[in-house]
Design a protein around this motif. Structure first.
Motif, PDB file in Angstrom:
ATOM      1  N   ALA A 168       0.679  -1.385  -0.035  1.00 13.06           N
ATOM      2  CA  ALA A 168       0.080  -0.084   0.162  1.00 13.06           C
ATOM      3  C   ALA A 168       0.798   1.215   0.158  1.00 13.06           C
ATOM      4  CB  ALA A 168      -0.935  -0.065   1.100  1.00 13.06           C
ATOM      5  N   TYR A 169       1.930   1.255   0.509  1.00 12.03           N
ATOM      6  CA  TYR A 169       2.820   2.544   0.739  1.00 12.03           C
ATOM      7  C   TYR A 169       4.204   1.984   0.003  1.00 12.03           C
ATOM      8  CZ  TYR A 169      -0.446   4.003   4.296  1.00 12.03           C
ATOM      9  OH  TYR A 169      -1.664   4.157   5.076  1.00 12.03           O
ATOM     10  N   GLY A 170       4.398   0.923  -0.966  1.00  7.32           N
ATOM     11  CA  GLY A 170       5.443   0.745  -1.830  1.00  7.32           C
ATOM     12  C   GLY A 170       5.809   1.892  -2.903  1.00  7.32           C
ATOM     13  N   ALA A 171       6.813   1.526  -3.290  1.00  3.08           N
ATOM     14  CA  ALA A 171       7.574   2.739  -4.376  1.00  3.08           C
ATOM     15  C   ALA A 171       7.320   4.090  -3.737  1.00  3.08           C
ATOM     16  CB  ALA A 171       6.822   2.466  -5.839  1.00  3.08           C
ATOM     17  N   LEU A 174       3.808   5.571  -3.583  1.00  2.00           N
ATOM     18  CA  LEU A 174       3.139   5.903  -4.858  1.00  2.00           C
ATOM     19  C   LEU A 174       1.616   5.191  -4.776  1.00  2.00           C
ATOM     20  CD1 LEU A 174       3.325   7.023  -7.904  1.00  2.00           C
ATOM     21  CD2 LEU A 174       4.270   5.028  -8.665  1.00  2.00           C
ATOM     22  N   PRO A 175       1.406   4.296  -4.303  1.00  2.00           N
ATOM     23  CA  PRO A 175      -0.339   3.703  -4.396  1.00  2.00           C
ATOM     24  C   PRO A 175      -1.122   4.891  -3.789  1.00  2.00           C
ATOM     25  CG  PRO A 175       1.232   1.999  -3.989  1.00  2.00           C
ATOM     26  CD  PRO A 175       2.115   3.147  -3.819  1.00  2.00           C
ATOM     27  N   VAL A 176      -0.915   5.197  -2.673  1.00  2.00           N
ATOM     28  CA  VAL A 176      -1.611   6.152  -1.886  1.00  2.00           C
ATOM     29  C   VAL A 176      -1.701   7.643  -2.427  1.00  2.00           C
ATOM     30  CG1 VAL A 176      -1.829   4.910   0.335  1.00  2.00           C
ATOM     31  CG2 VAL A 176      -0.186   6.476  -0.198  1.00  2.00           C
ATOM     32  N   ILE A 177      -0.446   7.859  -2.950  1.00  2.00           N
ATOM     33  CA  ILE A 177      -0.381   9.141  -3.611  1.00  2.00           C
ATOM     34  C   ILE A 177      -0.997   9.420  -4.983  1.00  2.00           C
ATOM     35  CG2 ILE A 177       1.391  10.789  -4.709  1.00  2.00           C
ATOM     36  CD1 ILE A 177       3.466   9.694  -2.892  1.00  2.00           C
ATOM     37  N   THR A 178      -1.078   8.191  -5.830  1.00  2.00           N
ATOM     38  CA  THR A 178      -1.898   8.184  -6.899  1.00  2.00           C
ATOM     39  C   THR A 178      -3.610   7.960  -6.521  1.00  2.00           C
ATOM     40  OG1 THR A 178       0.051   7.019  -8.060  1.00  2.00           O
ATOM     41  CG2 THR A 178      -2.256   6.722  -8.854  1.00  2.00           C
ATOM     42  N   LEU A 179      -3.719   7.458  -5.532  1.00  2.00           N
ATOM     43  CA  LEU A 179      -5.229   7.204  -5.003  1.00  2.00           C
ATOM     44  C   LEU A 179      -5.525   8.665  -4.828  1.00  2.00           C
ATOM     45  CD1 LEU A 179      -7.562   5.489  -4.436  1.00  2.00           C
ATOM     46  CD2 LEU A 179      -6.603   5.252  -2.172  1.00  2.00           C
ATOM     47  N   ALA A 180      -5.051   9.525  -3.937  1.00  2.00           N
ATOM     48  CA  ALA A 180      -5.320  10.923  -3.715  1.00  2.00           C
ATOM     49  C   ALA A 180      -5.488  11.928  -4.937  1.00  2.00           C
ATOM     50  CB  ALA A 180      -4.428  11.442  -2.569  1.00  2.00           C
ATOM     51  N   ARG A 181      -4.680  11.399  -5.934  1.00  2.00           N
ATOM     52  CA  ARG A 181      -4.735  12.267  -7.146  1.00  2.00           C
ATOM     53  C   ARG A 181      -5.801  11.980  -7.825  1.00  2.00           C
ATOM     54  NH1 ARG A 181       1.642  12.006  -8.893  1.00  2.00           N
ATOM     55  NH2 ARG A 181       2.462  13.547  -7.351  1.00  2.00           N
ATOM     56  N   SER A 481      -0.378  -4.484 -10.044  1.00  2.00           N
ATOM     57  CA  SER A 481      -0.009  -3.098  -9.428  1.00  2.00           C
ATOM     58  C   SER A 481      -1.104  -2.412  -8.470  1.00  2.00           C
ATOM     59  CB  SER A 481       0.716  -2.102 -10.573  1.00  2.00           C
ATOM     60  OG  SER A 481       0.650  -0.618 -10.154  1.00  2.00           O
ATOM     61  N   ASP A 482      -0.860  -2.321  -7.366  1.00  2.00           N
ATOM     62  CA  ASP A 482      -1.801  -1.733  -6.625  1.00  2.00           C
ATOM     63  C   ASP A 482      -1.990  -0.323  -7.164  1.00  2.00           C
ATOM     64  OD1 ASP A 482      -3.608  -1.448  -4.442  1.00  2.00           O
ATOM     65  OD2 ASP A 482      -2.167  -0.891  -3.140  1.00  2.00           O
ATOM     66  N   THR A 483      -0.955   0.604  -7.683  1.00  2.00           N
ATOM     67  CA  THR A 483      -0.981   1.802  -8.236  1.00  2.00           C
ATOM     68  C   THR A 483      -2.060   1.857  -9.294  1.00  2.00           C
ATOM     69  OG1 THR A 483       1.382   2.283  -7.307  1.00  2.00           O
ATOM     70  CG2 THR A 483       0.185   3.641  -9.211  1.00  2.00           C
ATOM     71  N   LEU A 506     -13.176   6.120   3.261  1.00  2.00           N
ATOM     72  CA  LEU A 506     -13.177   4.546   3.601  1.00  2.00           C
ATOM     73  C   LEU A 506     -13.142   3.726   2.450  1.00  2.00           C
ATOM     74  CD1 LEU A 506     -13.494   2.417   5.774  1.00  2.00           C
ATOM     75  CD2 LEU A 506     -16.011   2.843   5.235  1.00  2.00           C
ATOM     76  N   THR A 507     -14.063   4.002   1.441  1.00  2.00           N
ATOM     77  CA  THR A 507     -14.010   2.908   0.241  1.00  2.00           C
ATOM     78  C   THR A 507     -12.739   3.056  -0.700  1.00  2.00           C
ATOM     79  OG1 THR A 507     -15.299   4.487  -0.937  1.00  2.00           O
ATOM     80  CG2 THR A 507     -16.505   2.842   0.263  1.00  2.00           C
ATOM     81  N   ALA A 508     -12.358   4.611  -0.622  1.00  2.00           N
ATOM     82  CA  ALA A 508     -10.981   4.738  -1.636  1.00  2.00           C
ATOM     83  C   ALA A 508      -9.786   4.047  -0.798  1.00  2.00           C
ATOM     84  CB  ALA A 508     -10.894   6.235  -1.606  1.00  2.00           C
ATOM     85  N   ALA A 509      -9.796   4.032   0.504  1.00  2.00           N
ATOM     86  CA  ALA A 509      -8.590   3.355   1.174  1.00  2.00           C
ATOM     87  C   ALA A 509      -8.725   1.890   1.210  1.00  2.00           C
ATOM     88  CB  ALA A 509      -8.717   4.018   2.502  1.00  2.00           C
ATOM     89  N   ALA A 510     -10.022   1.412   0.980  1.00  2.00           N
ATOM     90  CA  ALA A 510     -10.316  -0.106   0.705  1.00  2.00           C
ATOM     91  C   ALA A 510     -10.017  -0.502  -0.427  1.00  2.00           C
ATOM     92  CB  ALA A 510     -11.945  -0.408   0.970  1.00  2.00           C
ATOM     93  N   ASN A 511      -9.908   0.289  -1.741  1.00  2.00           N
ATOM     94  CA  ASN A 511      -9.377  -0.104  -2.638  1.00  2.00           C
ATOM     95  C   ASN A 511      -7.757  -0.350  -2.503  1.00  2.00           C
ATOM     96  OD1 ASN A 511     -10.517  -0.043  -5.718  1.00  2.00           O
ATOM     97  ND2 ASN A 511      -8.253   0.733  -5.852  1.00  2.00           N
ATOM     98  N   THR A 512      -7.078   0.475  -1.949  1.00  2.00           N
ATOM     99  CA  THR A 512      -5.633   0.112  -1.835  1.00  2.00           C
ATOM    100  C   THR A 512      -5.346  -0.963  -0.844  1.00  2.00           C
ATOM    101  OG1 THR A 512      -3.529   1.145  -1.983  1.00  2.00           O
ATOM    102  CG2 THR A 512      -4.931   1.560  -0.086  1.00  2.00           C
ATOM    103  N   SER A 513      -6.195  -0.970   0.121  1.00  2.00           N
ATOM    104  CA  SER A 513      -6.054  -2.158   1.229  1.00  2.00           C
ATOM    105  C   SER A 513      -6.369  -3.430   0.510  1.00  2.00           C
ATOM    106  CB  SER A 513      -6.599  -1.871   2.438  1.00  2.00           C
ATOM    107  OG  SER A 513      -6.431  -0.619   2.896  1.00  2.00           O
ATOM    108  N   GLY A 514      -7.375  -3.603  -0.250  1.00  2.00           N
ATOM    109  CA  GLY A 514      -7.658  -4.747  -0.960  1.00  2.00           C
ATOM    110  C   GLY A 514      -6.853  -5.201  -1.743  1.00  2.00           C
ATOM    111  N   GLY A 515      -6.181  -4.220  -2.601  1.00  2.00           N
ATOM    112  CA  GLY A 515      -5.442  -4.465  -3.631  1.00  2.00           C
ATOM    113  C   GLY A 515      -4.190  -5.111  -3.062  1.00  2.00           C
ATOM    114  N   VAL A 516      -3.669  -4.782  -1.921  1.00  2.00           N
ATOM    115  CA  VAL A 516      -2.326  -5.524  -1.477  1.00  2.00           C
ATOM    116  C   VAL A 516      -2.541  -6.996  -1.461  1.00  2.00           C
ATOM    117  CG1 VAL A 516      -1.870  -3.372  -0.106  1.00  2.00           C
ATOM    118  CG2 VAL A 516      -2.831  -5.328   0.961  1.00  2.00           C
ATOM    119  N   LEU A 517      -3.673  -7.652  -1.552  1.00  2.00           N
ATOM    120  CA  LEU A 517      -3.995  -8.792  -1.462  1.00  2.00           C
ATOM    121  C   LEU A 517      -4.066  -9.606  -2.564  1.00  2.00           C
ATOM    122  CD1 LEU A 517      -6.482  -8.940   1.667  1.00  2.00           C
ATOM    123  CD2 LEU A 517      -4.182  -9.675   1.529  1.00  2.00           C
TER     124      LEU A 517
END
Length: 574
Positions: A168-171, A174-181, A481-483, A506-517
């Motif tokens: 979720a916080y790799g690279a 980048l994944p959460v930064i991209t999600l915010a953008r 890629s989670d990103t 909540l649901t935006a964060a769930a996208n990246t949290s589910g993505g790691v799996l």
């Protein structure tokens, strides 16, 4: 110009989603059930995706083939560019004999292979994910796990499962930064909410690794080390995600977690002993079909350790004691760790804002020829723009690290070139798999097949928060890629949440949290793991081995997000 549609089959979201899912259903069935080779399964899925795009979605043949070409190009760069150079570094450590030195050094940290496996796969892998991502942790950690004696299949399985919580916080975030953008949500809120979901997963991943390494016995005998590892990582990840720089979240968590385990080992030892690894049909750990070494010992085993040898004639065996091995000097141990220290140092340098900005000026970004695609709302799609970061990319950093490694390990130039050639030969089938999978993903994204499945899940109304991690899981499983998953479904998560009256954060964060799996079952990552340990063609076996882990963790993540959408845990939402 091609405008996407989301319900091409009788204007029915359900039937459209079912048809859109056919390429993926066939791909995973061929991998996990029929046991077809990954490159053939990937090519079959690509043909089906193109057929659905043209015949069902009405996408012109030209743009359909163009999107496949763009995806294949992305598979070659940066994905395979990273893997080739990462495995090249490993090949040179074998050629110089320092691979065995590294194995003995890890044995001194702890003589228990299960503890070593957790430290390498989870702590060191998290650090590589934090700095590089894009398959680097799986490629490097897999071969390091073979160095401590794991079989190739088990090494790749452990590396794939470990590469979850840090994603979720790799690279460098980048994944959460991209999600915010892509969602327009504040970065601090997206990061904080993700940091209240993923760390709970981090607590249990090291425990799951023990089960893979040694079953129930491993869990019973080594759980203190795994619990300390996961709990400290989770605590630091939560604190950094909520209060520190997002870019350094996993860097800090990985370093503190490793230090905590090392401190524990000064006062505690596992109750039992790690079992000897049995051959798994690949020649055992580092066997004939394992990662192919260059030069030196043809079996990749290095110099033999203290033991006995058999000699004799006419069927008479004489036991001869092998000469004792002199202890590795401190200089040799330092040299054995140098390649990985160089990797960390270089990625740390290029992560410095001033350096990153300077390197970014060399990046070429352009519209892919022949692709003029808009969303169902008429907005241009960002996926048609291709970014060629030839100097700033992780693969180029690893190439430089490889050149420094050759000098540090005193590998002759001819041997380094031979190692690179062998690496390219080793990855030839993986190249087909990765490029075909990424081509499939781009065709599905460009035609609207991915959006169709996302929109179908988004129609769940009040149950949507429970299903939102599945969107992220699905997106990462397809793209590797989670990103990319956040780019695909981030905005959809927000609009669906607002329509159903739930928190978009909540649901935006769930996208990246589910993505790691979804990372561990991604065909792209499976191909990287299989190639790293010399198991090209056996990706289906790895898929079946990691499927249990994702089947356990995904429902738990869905339940957590659902509870966070209710009054029971709504206090966790910022």
């Amino acid at each position: 110009m091609y405008q996407q549609v989301t319900d091409p089959v009788g204007s029915s979201p359900g039937w459209s989603a079912l048809v859109a899912a056919v390429p993926l259903l066939v791909l995973f069935t061929l991998l996990g059930v029929v046991r077809v080779r990954a490159w053939l399964a990937a090519l079959t899925g690509l043909v089906l995706a193109l057929t659905v795009a043209v015949a069902v979605y009405g996408m012109p043949v030209g743009p359909a083939l163009g999107s496949a070409a763009e995806g294949a190009a992305f598979g070659l760069f940066p994905a395979l560019w990273i893997v080739v150079n990462a495995i090249w570094i490993y090949q040179m450590t074998v050629a110089s004999g320092h691979f065995e030195v590294l194995r003995r050094a890890f044995a001194k940290v702890s003589d228990d292979r299960r503890v070593q496996g957790v430290i390498i796969a989870f702590c060191f892998g998290a650090l590589l994910e934090a700095l590089a991502g894009f398959g680097t942790p799986v490629a490097i950690c897999s071969v390091m796990l073979i160095a401590i004696g794991l079989t190739p299949v088990k090494a790749a399985t452990v590396a794939l499962i470990a590469n979850t919580a840090p994603v979720a916080y790799g690279a460098v975030g980048l994944p959460v930064i991209t999600l915010a953008r892509v969602t327009g949500l504040p970065l601090d809120e997206v990061s904080a909410m993700t940091g209240r979901q993923v760390p709970l997963l981090a607590v249990f991943v090291p425990l799951a690794l023990l089960v893979v390494l040694d079953g129930r016995r491993g869990l019973r005998e080594v759980w203190p080390a795994a619990l300390v590892c996961g709990a400290t990582f989770a605590a630091v990840q939560y604190l950094m995600a909520n209060y520190g720089p997002v870019e350094l979240t996993d860097v800090a968590a990985a370093l503190v977690s490793a230090a905590a385990v090392l401190l524990l080992l000064r006062r505690w030892r596992p109750a039992g002993e790690a079992p000897a690894e049995e051959p798994d049909g690949t020649g055992g750990a580092g066997g004939a079909e394992g990662p192919a070494p260059v030069g030196g010992d043809p079996a990749g085993a290095g110099t033999p350790s203290v033991g006995t040898a058999s000699a004799g004639t006419a069927g008479t065996a004489v036991r001869v004691q092998a000469p004792p091995r002199p202890a590795d000097t401190r200089a040799e141990v330092v040299r054995a760790f140098t390649p990985y220290a160089v990797v960390i140092a270089l990625f740390s340098v290029v992560s410095v804002p001033a350096v990153a900005d300077a390197l970014a000026r060399t990046t070429a970004t352009f519209d892919w020829p022949g692709l003029h695609i808009t969303s169902p709302d008429g907005e241009p799609l960002g996926l048609v723009r291709f970014k060629l970061d030839w100097l700033a990319g992780g693969g180029t950093v690893l190439l430089v690290a490889g050149l420094i490694t050759a000098l540090a390990l005193r590998v002759p130039a001819w041997q380094a070139v031979a190692a690179y050639g062998r690496t390219l030969r080793q990855l030839r089938t993986a190249a087909v798999t990765v490029t075909a999978v990424l081509a499939l993903a781009y065709v599905m994204n460009a035609s609207g097949q991915t959006a169709t499945m996302g929109a179908f899940l988004a129609g769940a109304g009040s149950l949507f928060p429970m299903l939102s991690p599945l969107l992220g899981w699905f997106g990462t499983a397809v793209t590797g890629s989670d990103t990319s998953s956040n780019s695909l479904f981030g905005a959809l998560q927000v609009s669906a949440a607002e329509g159903a009256g739930h928190s978009p954060v909540l649901t935006a964060a769930a996208n990246t949290s589910g993505g790691v799996l979804g990372k561990m079952i991604s065909p792209q990552n499976l191909a990287i793991g299989a190639s790293a340990v010399g198991l090209s063609g056996r990706e289906g076996e790895l898929f079946r081995r990691v499927l249990a882990a994702t089947a356990v963790f995904v429902p738990l993540m869905c339940l957590l997000v659902h509870l966070q959408s209710t009054s029971l845990l709504s206090w966790m939402v910022p």
